[in-house]
Design a protein around this motif. Structure first.
Motif, short mmCIF file in Angstrom:
data_model
loop_
_atom_site.label_atom_id
_atom_site.label_comp_id
_atom_site.label_asym_id
_atom_site.label_seq_id
_atom_site.Cartn_x
_atom_site.Cartn_y
_atom_site.Cartn_z
N GLN A 78 0.84 -1.20 0.00
CA GLN A 78 0.00 0.00 0.00
C GLN A 78 0.87 1.25 0.00
O GLN A 78 1.71 1.44 0.88
N GLY A 79 0.69 2.10 -1.03
CA GLY A 79 1.33 3.41 -1.04
C GLY A 79 2.81 3.42 -1.36
O GLY A 79 3.48 4.40 -1.07
N ARG A 80 3.32 2.37 -1.99
CA ARG A 80 4.75 2.30 -2.31
C ARG A 80 4.92 2.34 -3.83
O ARG A 80 4.24 1.63 -4.56
N ARG A 81 5.87 3.17 -4.27
CA ARG A 81 6.15 3.23 -5.70
C ARG A 81 7.06 2.07 -6.06
O ARG A 81 8.16 1.91 -5.50
N GLY A 83 4.28 1.94 -10.77
CA GLY A 83 3.18 2.69 -10.18
C GLY A 83 3.21 2.59 -8.67
O GLY A 83 4.21 2.19 -8.07
N ILE A 84 2.10 2.97 -8.06
CA ILE A 84 1.96 3.00 -6.61
C ILE A 84 1.08 1.82 -6.18
O ILE A 84 -0.03 1.65 -6.71
N THR A 85 1.57 1.01 -5.25
CA THR A 85 0.77 -0.12 -4.82
C THR A 85 -0.50 0.35 -4.12
O THR A 85 -0.51 1.35 -3.39
N ASP A 86 -1.59 -0.39 -4.37
CA ASP A 86 -2.91 0.04 -3.91
C ASP A 86 -3.64 -1.11 -3.21
O ASP A 86 -4.84 -1.30 -3.38
N GLY A 87 -2.87 -1.89 -2.44
CA GLY A 87 -3.47 -2.96 -1.66
C GLY A 87 -3.63 -4.25 -2.43
O GLY A 87 -3.35 -4.33 -3.63
N ASP A 146 -6.21 -7.31 -3.73
CA ASP A 146 -7.62 -7.52 -4.04
C ASP A 146 -8.13 -8.72 -3.21
O ASP A 146 -7.36 -9.36 -2.49
N PRO A 147 -9.42 -9.04 -3.28
CA PRO A 147 -9.95 -10.12 -2.44
C PRO A 147 -9.35 -11.49 -2.73
O PRO A 147 -9.52 -12.42 -1.93
N ARG A 148 -8.65 -11.63 -3.87
CA ARG A 148 -8.01 -12.91 -4.19
C ARG A 148 -6.55 -12.95 -3.76
O ARG A 148 -5.87 -13.95 -3.98
N GLY A 149 -6.05 -11.88 -3.18
CA GLY A 149 -4.66 -11.84 -2.75
C GLY A 149 -3.71 -11.30 -3.79
O GLY A 149 -2.49 -11.31 -3.58
N PHE A 150 -4.22 -10.84 -4.93
CA PHE A 150 -3.37 -10.27 -5.97
C PHE A 150 -3.11 -8.79 -5.67
O PHE A 150 -3.92 -8.11 -5.03
N LEU A 151 -1.98 -8.29 -6.16
CA LEU A 151 -1.55 -6.93 -5.87
C LEU A 151 -2.10 -5.95 -6.89
O LEU A 151 -1.99 -6.15 -8.10
N ARG A 152 -2.67 -4.86 -6.38
CA ARG A 152 -3.13 -3.78 -7.26
C ARG A 152 -2.06 -2.70 -7.32
O ARG A 152 -1.52 -2.29 -6.29
N VAL A 153 -1.77 -2.24 -8.53
CA VAL A 153 -0.80 -1.17 -8.73
C VAL A 153 -1.47 -0.06 -9.53
O VAL A 153 -2.02 -0.30 -10.61
N ARG A 154 -1.44 1.15 -8.98
CA ARG A 154 -2.04 2.30 -9.64
C ARG A 154 -1.01 2.94 -10.57
O ARG A 154 -0.01 3.51 -10.14
N THR A 155 -1.24 2.82 -11.87
CA THR A 155 -0.33 3.36 -12.88
C THR A 155 -0.98 4.55 -13.56
O THR A 155 -2.15 4.87 -13.32
N ARG A 165 10.33 -4.31 -7.30
CA ARG A 165 11.52 -3.55 -6.90
C ARG A 165 11.06 -2.15 -6.51
O ARG A 165 10.13 -1.60 -7.08
N ASP A 166 11.73 -1.58 -5.53
CA ASP A 166 11.41 -0.23 -5.09
C ASP A 166 11.75 0.76 -6.21
O ASP A 166 12.82 0.69 -6.81
N ALA A 167 10.83 1.67 -6.51
CA ALA A 167 11.06 2.66 -7.57
C ALA A 167 10.95 4.07 -7.03
O ALA A 167 10.82 5.02 -7.81
N SER A 168 11.04 4.24 -5.71
CA SER A 168 10.89 5.58 -5.14
C SER A 168 12.19 6.37 -5.26
O SER A 168 13.24 5.82 -5.50
#
Length: 264
Positions: free
Chosen positions: A219-222, A233-237, A239-248, A261-264
């Protein structure tokens, strides 16, 4: 090998008496890969709860065919055979449950707080101390067996150059020798508790929020995502299946497999 690394089968069995792992330790001084061996044993009908520990692996494996350095007497190299009666789509939960169990075991053994880099890396701060590799056998759409491989650095004081993530070991982080046996016992006790979630829909639904508590990555990591779904993008938690959402820039991407990998 430190005295704290000696495995005493009777003590381990006693500590695991109320779990499916009691009496099912297979210990090797050296082996190519505990995961490879466990998968072989699964094909031959080895029972649920069998677990395989090596002092050394000559061909240890991580995800995406990466090598896992498994020098003699330096780490916990473990593979656990489970027969979870899952549809293959639900196998995604296994590395997350193993991550929760490893987080708890490391904390109980060393008082260190491990971070989970979705879906399978264990870190202390920014440094990698462990990894998880789940491999499965399936018929039609159901998993007949799965092997949960867990490698954790214990005693290393130095590492090979050129690793993608700076490594560390539990001894380096604590300044004292970590007991492999104690870590193994705590890990299997915690894994026993976590695997119960597979048979309870309400418990399964809590996994994404529980991962968010122990992971700074979901959550909240680039991040940069490597693999079949490359993006930044920025991780966004989860989903209900355990997959990672990334806001691009193009919107939300749901990552089903790959590395971060960290991109900050």
């Amino acid at each position: 090998m430190p005295d704290t690394d000696q495995l005493e089968a009777k003590a381990i069995d006693a500590a695991l008496a109320n779990t499916p792992f009691a009496g099912k330790l297979h210990h090797f001084r050296t082996i190519d890969s505990t995961n490879t061996y466990a998968l072989e044993q699964a094909r031959q009908g080895a029972p649920h709860g069998s677990f395989y520990v090596a002092d050394e692996q000559t061909a240890g494996r991580g995800r995406s065919d990466h090598t896992w350095h498994s020098n003699a007497g330096q780490g916990l190299y473990l593979s656990v055979l489970v027969r979870p009666d899952l549809v293959t789509a639900d196998l995604v939960w296994l590395p997350l449950l193993a991550g929760l169990a490893a987080h708890r075991a490391i904390q109980e053994t060393t008082a260190l707080t491990a971070d989970l880099r979705w879906p399978n890396d264990l870190l202390i701060g920014s440094r990698k101390t462990g990894g998880i590799l789940v491999e499965a056998q399936a018929e039609a759409d159901r998993a007949t067996a799965a092997v949960i491989g867990i490698g954790i650095n214990l005693h290393q004081q130095r590492f090979p150059p050129g690793l993608a993530t700076e490594p560390t070991s539990l001894d380096l982080e604590t300044g004292r020798i970590t007991s492999r046996q104690q870590l193994l016992i705590f890990l299997l006790q915690a894994l026993h508790v976590e695997l119960a979630s597979l048979h309870s829909k309400p418990l399964l639904q809590t996994i994404p929020s529980r991962i968010a508590v122990i992971s700074t990555w979901v959550q909240g990591r680039r991040v940069e995502v490597h693999g079949p779904q490359p993006c930044t993008g920025i991780t966004d938690g989860l989903d209900p299946r355990g997959f990672l959402r990334v806001r691009t820039r193009s919107g939300i991407v749901t990552i089903t497999t790959g590395g971060l990998r960290d991109a900050s």
